[in-house]
Design an enzyme around this catalytic site. Structure first.
Site, PDB file in Angstrom:
ATOM      1  N   ASN A  11       1.896  -3.904   7.783  1.00 25.94           N
ATOM      2  CA  ASN A  11       2.731  -4.555   6.770  1.00 25.94           C
ATOM      3  C   ASN A  11       4.164  -4.550   7.283  1.00 25.94           C
ATOM      4  OD1 ASN A  11       4.154  -5.328   4.515  1.00 25.94           O
ATOM      5  ND2 ASN A  11       3.765  -3.449   3.352  1.00 25.94           N
ATOM      6  N   TRP A  12       4.646  -5.730   7.671  1.00 23.98           N
ATOM      7  CA  TRP A  12       5.985  -5.807   8.261  1.00 23.98           C
ATOM      8  C   TRP A  12       7.083  -5.898   7.202  1.00 23.98           C
ATOM      9  CZ3 TRP A  12       5.040  -9.590  13.024  1.00 23.98           C
ATOM     10  CH2 TRP A  12       4.224  -8.928  13.939  1.00 23.98           C
ATOM     11  N   HIS A  97       1.030  -4.170  -3.734  1.00 22.82           N
ATOM     12  CA  HIS A  97       1.712  -3.089  -2.997  1.00 22.82           C
ATOM     13  C   HIS A  97       2.654  -2.357  -3.955  1.00 22.82           C
ATOM     14  CE1 HIS A  97       4.324  -1.079  -0.118  1.00 22.82           C
ATOM     15  NE2 HIS A  97       3.357  -1.244   0.762  1.00 22.82           N
ATOM     16  N   GLU A  99       5.559  -1.324  -3.652  1.00 18.15           N
ATOM     17  CA  GLU A  99       6.940  -1.841  -3.704  1.00 18.15           C
ATOM     18  C   GLU A  99       7.021  -3.042  -4.628  1.00 18.15           C
ATOM     19  OE1 GLU A  99       7.536  -2.147   0.533  1.00 18.15           O
ATOM     20  OE2 GLU A  99       7.568   0.041   0.665  1.00 18.15           O
ATOM     21  N   GLU A 169      -2.672   4.014  -1.286  1.00 21.12           N
ATOM     22  CA  GLU A 169      -1.354   4.346  -0.770  1.00 21.12           C
ATOM     23  C   GLU A 169      -0.617   5.203  -1.792  1.00 21.12           C
ATOM     24  OE1 GLU A 169      -0.050   1.383   2.373  1.00 21.12           O
ATOM     25  OE2 GLU A 169       0.567   0.524   0.482  1.00 21.12           O
ATOM     26  N   SER A 215       2.858   6.551   5.655  1.00 17.96           N
ATOM     27  CA  SER A 215       3.361   7.255   6.837  1.00 17.96           C
ATOM     28  C   SER A 215       2.274   7.530   7.880  1.00 17.96           C
ATOM     29  CB  SER A 215       4.092   8.544   6.426  1.00 17.96           C
ATOM     30  OG  SER A 215       5.186   8.226   5.579  1.00 17.96           O
TER      31      SER A 215
END
Ligand code: PEP
Length: 255
Positions: A11-12, A97, A99, A169, A215
């Protein structure tokens, strides 16, 4: 023991211009050419998708979007739809996600609608779930995940979900350098697999790939991936450099 081909997804996030994204993708193609025992996907920003698709053409690396809108077109300024992702060369899309949940108001209901749009367009959804640090500390991890998984997948038939990818996640592990230890991750992955079995079927539960994200780095990837229910990784920071991402992709060679 069912065999599931690991998926290593990068995931950039909101990093890389078109030129930078193409350079990373091009370098990655060379570095992972021999990794025929894993599936690989990268998710650049929308602006770089078409150019990265060209750079990846003929390689083993799939392309994904980082989000999508649930309508296929319309007056939704700033949004991108599933058919648009497909036309840019995507086969996958990250949905829900943390975020997006944290900063852009994503809810379990909108996640559900986005998964519907992805499936209708033939995209593989990489459906993200995970608890916050406060939720873990107050013992809510499993109830939070239960709700996210059940609501995210509500209304889908068994057949529609063939190929589904879930990414666990833990929010406290994303971009923080803190990683869930492999026993913590395995416990949650097992729980999610059992939820899929209860809600759908044992065959889907055995087939669904559950990635760990938070991470993941070259030095912890093999350790995590050795667990029975961890079927790959969703990698943020360490996917931005072709060198570190390819080391994660090649995790089996460091076992
Ligand atoms: C992510 O963005 O999905 C992620 C897991 O990030 P990081 O690897 O940087 O923690």
């Amino acid at each position: 023991m069912p065999t599931r081909t690991p998926l290593i997804a990068g995931n950039w996030k909101m990093y890389k211009t078109v030129t930078e994204a193409v350079a990373t993708a091009t370098e990655l193609v060379g570095r992972v050419a021999d990794a025929d025992d894993v599936e690989i996907m990268v998710a650049p920003s929308f602006t770089a998708l078409a150019a990265v698709a060209s750079a990846l053409a003929g390689s083993r690396i799939a392309l994904g979007g980082q989000n999508l809108h649930w309508e296929s077109e319309g007056a939704f300024t700033g949004e991108v739809s599933a058919p648009m992702l497909v036309s840019a060369g995507c086969s996958h899309v990250i949905i829900g996600h943390s975020e997006r949940r944290q900063y852009f108001g994503e809810t379990d209901e909108t996640v559900n609608r986005r998964i519907r749009a992805a499936l209708d367009a033939g995209l593989v959804p990489v459906f993200c779930v995970g608890e916050t640090e406060a939720q873990r500390e107050s013992g809510e991890t499993f109830s939070v995940l239960d709700k996210q998984v059940q609501m995210g997948l509500e209304g889908f038939s068994l057949n529609e979900l063939t190929g589904l990818v879930i990414a666990y996640e833990p929010v406290w592990a994303i971009g923080t350098g803190k990683t869930a230890n492999r026993e913590q991750a395995q416990e949650v992955h097992r729980f999610i697999r059992e939820l899929i079995e209860e809600s759908f079927s044992i065959d889907l539960a055995n087939a669904v790939r559950i990635l760990y994200g938070g991470s993941v780095k070259p030095d912890n990837a093999a350790d995590l991936m050795a667990m029975d229910d961890i079927d790959g990784a969703l990698v943020g920071g360490a996917s931005l450099k072709a060198e570190t991402f390819s080391q994660i992709v090649n995790f089996k060679r460091s076992l």
